[in-house]
Motif scaffolding. Structure first.
Motif, short mmCIF file in Angstrom:
data_model
loop_
_atom_site.label_atom_id
_atom_site.label_comp_id
_atom_site.label_asym_id
_atom_site.label_seq_id
_atom_site.Cartn_x
_atom_site.Cartn_y
_atom_site.Cartn_z
N ALA A 1 0.84 -1.21 0.00
CA ALA A 1 0.00 0.00 0.00
C ALA A 1 0.86 1.24 0.00
CB ALA A 1 -0.92 -0.04 1.21
N GLN A 2 1.93 1.21 0.80
CA GLN A 2 2.85 2.34 0.89
C GLN A 2 3.50 2.61 -0.47
OE1 GLN A 2 3.30 4.13 3.69
NE2 GLN A 2 4.76 5.50 2.67
N ALA A 3 3.94 1.52 -1.11
CA ALA A 3 4.58 1.65 -2.42
C ALA A 3 3.61 2.22 -3.44
CB ALA A 3 5.08 0.27 -2.88
N GLN A 4 2.34 1.77 -3.37
CA GLN A 4 1.32 2.27 -4.30
C GLN A 4 1.09 3.77 -4.09
OE1 GLN A 4 -2.06 -0.25 -3.73
NE2 GLN A 4 -1.77 -1.29 -5.68
N LYS A 5 1.02 4.16 -2.79
CA LYS A 5 0.81 5.55 -2.42
C LYS A 5 1.93 6.42 -2.99
CE LYS A 5 -1.81 6.14 1.78
NZ LYS A 5 -1.68 6.13 3.24
N GLU A 6 3.16 5.94 -2.80
CA GLU A 6 4.34 6.69 -3.27
C GLU A 6 4.30 6.83 -4.78
OE1 GLU A 6 7.81 4.83 -1.68
OE2 GLU A 6 7.32 5.44 0.36
N GLU A 7 3.90 5.72 -5.46
CA GLU A 7 3.85 5.74 -6.92
C GLU A 7 2.81 6.74 -7.40
OE1 GLU A 7 4.19 1.71 -8.58
OE2 GLU A 7 2.89 2.48 -10.16
N GLU A 8 1.64 6.73 -6.71
CA GLU A 8 0.57 7.66 -7.07
C GLU A 8 1.03 9.10 -6.86
OE1 GLU A 8 -3.05 6.79 -4.98
OE2 GLU A 8 -3.18 4.85 -5.99
N ALA A 9 1.71 9.34 -5.74
CA ALA A 9 2.22 10.68 -5.43
C ALA A 9 3.19 11.14 -6.49
CB ALA A 9 2.88 10.68 -4.06
N GLN A 10 4.04 10.21 -6.94
CA GLN A 10 5.04 10.53 -7.98
C GLN A 10 4.33 10.89 -9.29
OE1 GLN A 10 7.84 7.38 -8.41
NE2 GLN A 10 9.27 8.26 -6.94
N ASN A 11 3.31 10.07 -9.61
CA ASN A 11 2.57 10.30 -10.86
C ASN A 11 1.86 11.65 -10.83
OD1 ASN A 11 3.38 7.91 -11.92
ND2 ASN A 11 1.52 6.79 -11.38
#
Lengths: 375, 161
Positions: free
Chosen positions: A363-373
């Motif tokens: 979930a953390q990795a997904q959040k970070e990816e979304e934030a980056q996008n």
């Protein structure tokens, strides 16, 4: 900071070794209360080590293959008992009797191990409860053979073994003529303590075999299957076959172990010797710090020492505390079942904890990816 | 897997089974246990009377297993078919002790073997001095043994472990 990390380390160590530490505390309390002398205690522990370690070592192979604690080792124990009953009727005594019983137990163990492995392959993920129930089912077949087929179908000559009604085997079969023949050969006395050197040599050979086996192709396959069946299958490993082989190996070794165990005892309790053996061996292994998916030779030795120290001192300590030795007897049973339960709960808790940790990380990795996008 | 390795594997397995069967056969022979009973009793065989000596001491593997006066019986257990015993024979009270070692070939099919020492020392044929020991069957009732039969679940006896 240093104190914090040290505290964390200690906490981690305690968490990882809760069961052995608990038993060390129990033994530390019970030993002085029991009033046994050191030499008596050491003598008893050494005898029980020789008697039980081989049986417990047979549990390591299915754990390696990811099949958990093999309650089906009872099947091997039954094979060993049947072989010993036949050898006893044929009047083969001493070491030749032990060797013959071990060899005779092999085909029975292989058959039972294959059967057990086949069923466990149909019940992947629930191996322990399945093997536990298989042992009860097979106990019925064992009783059918020993109680009704021995005599009319399987020839039993001696009246000391056969029931007075003419068929079936007596409650107790004497192994007086092979009693402790392995333990007494090459035995050494050190400070009043009898060390059964030959039995320990046999145990040593099995330990070396297990270490060597882990490095073989089959051993590596078993470890791969134990870690992840799907990955192992994708890698070209025949998962089902590997699991069946691990069960067969464990059952054969359990048969040998039972012969060693019974030659030490000097008699067979025909209908009950095998019934509790799985539970106690598994309890001893868990006391040594093993878990459902991880066990080593060190766990076996530590487990036998701690569990059997508790076994020896508990009745006397119970009598000293409460005035009734039966309390100690019940405590032994309670501790055996309790330790299995605790270990299973701890294993399940750890598994769920790891699962949720992986989920959180994802979930953390997904959040970070979304934030980056978004950024 | 090619044919050659299949054949090799099959041969290896067959060889292992044969070796195990061979070991079993050897163990069956060398590990066969017998109980040998020694009788110091007078015996008549084809008109020959074998008088029993005053005392016979029987030693097996340098250990005295029986000290037999007339009409007495002793016993020893042994593994295998070759049985060696040393007899210390005193013919008459106060007489000299004669020490002699003897080798017996025990029949495989007999669990208990009775050896009549006076007849054996007299040099009579085997049928005269060797016989099978048949234990007397004791009357026992079915109640002596409680074998499993019920369908109840009960707390099992812990026993020793």
């Amino acid at each position: 900071m240093n104190n914090k990390s040290f505290g964390k380390k200690v906490l981690g160590f305690v968490q990882d070794n809760t069961v052995p530490l608990m038993f060390i505390v129990i033994c530390a309390i019970c030993i002085p209360l029991s009033g046994f002398s050191a030499s008596y205690l050491i003598n008893e522990i050494v005898t029980r080590m020789g008697r039980n370690i081989f049986l417990i070592l047979c549990l390591l192979i299915p754990i390696m293959a990811g099949m958990g604690l093999n309650f089906g080792m009872t099947l091997g124990a039954m094979a060993g008992e049947i072989a010993l009953i036949l050898v006893s009727d044929w009047q083969i005594w001493g070491i030749p009797g032990v060797v013959l019983a071990m060899i005779l137990s092999i085909p029975i163990s292989v058959l039972l191990g294959y059967f057990c492995g086949k069923i466990l392959n149909m019940a992947k993920g629930r191996e322990m409860i399945t093997s536990y129930i298989i042992s009860y089912f097979m106990n019925g077949i064992y009783q059918l053979i020993v109680l009704y087929m021995m005599g009319p179908i399987i020839p039993i000559k001696h009246s000391s073994i056969k029931l007075p009604r003419g068929y079936g085997v007596r409650n107790t079969v004497s192994l007086l003529n092979m009693r402790q023949c392995l333990d007494n050969l090459l035995a050494v006395r050190v400070g009043g303590v009898k060390i059964p050197v030959l039995t320990f040599l046999i145990i040593g050979v099995l330990c070396i075999f297990i270490i060597w086996f882990r490095r073989t192709k089959l051993g590596q396959d078993m470890r791969a299957v134990g870690q992840d069946m799907n990955v192992a299958r994708d890698a070209g490993i025949k998962v089902e076959r590997t699991r069946i082989i691990s069960m067969i190996m464990s059952t054969v070794l359990a048969g040998f172990g039972m012969v060693i165990y019974l030659q030490n005892m000097g008699n067979i309790a025909t209908y009950s010797s095998h019934s509790q053996i799985g539970m106690f061996c598994i309890a001893a292994l868990l006391v040594g710090g093993a878990s459902v998916d991880r066990a080593s030779i060190g766990n076996v030795f530590l487990g036998v020492i701690l569990f059997h120290t508790m076994f020896i001192v508990a009745p006397k300590a119970g009598a000293a505390i409460t005035g009734d030795s039966m309390i100690g007897e019940y405590f032994r049973v309670f501790a055996s079942y309790g330790v299995v339960t605790i270990s299973l709960i701890m294993y399940e808790t750890k598994k769920r904890k790891n699962k949720s940790l992986v989920g959180q990380q994802l979930a953390q990795a997904q959040k970070e990816e979304e934030a980056q996008n978004n950024g | 897997m090619d044919n050659a390795s299949k054949t090799r594997r099959l041969l290896f397995r067959l060889g292992t089974v044969l070796i195990l069967i061979g070991i079993c056969a050897v163990m069956m022979i060398v590990g066969r246990g017998h109980t040998v009973y020694f009788d110091n009793k007078q015996l008549e065989y084809n008109g020959t009377t074998c008088e029993c000596p005053y005392k016979i001491k029987v030693l097996v593997k340098d250990e005295q297993v029986a000290n037999l006066k007339a009409k007495e019986r002793g016993m020893a257990t042994t593994i295998g078919q070759n049985f060696a015993m040393t007899l210390k024979i005193t013919q008459e009270k106060g007489g000299d002790e004669v020490v002699e070692t003897y080798q017996l070939k025990l029949p495989y099919n007999m669990d208990g073997i009775v050896v009549n020492l006076p007849a054996y020392l007299e040099g009579l044929p085997e049928e005269a001095w060797m016989s099978e020991f048949v234990p007397i069957a004791t009357e026992s009732t079915a109640e002596d043994e409680e074998v499993p039969g019920g369908d109840e679940f009960e707390m099992e006896d812990l026993g020793d472990f």
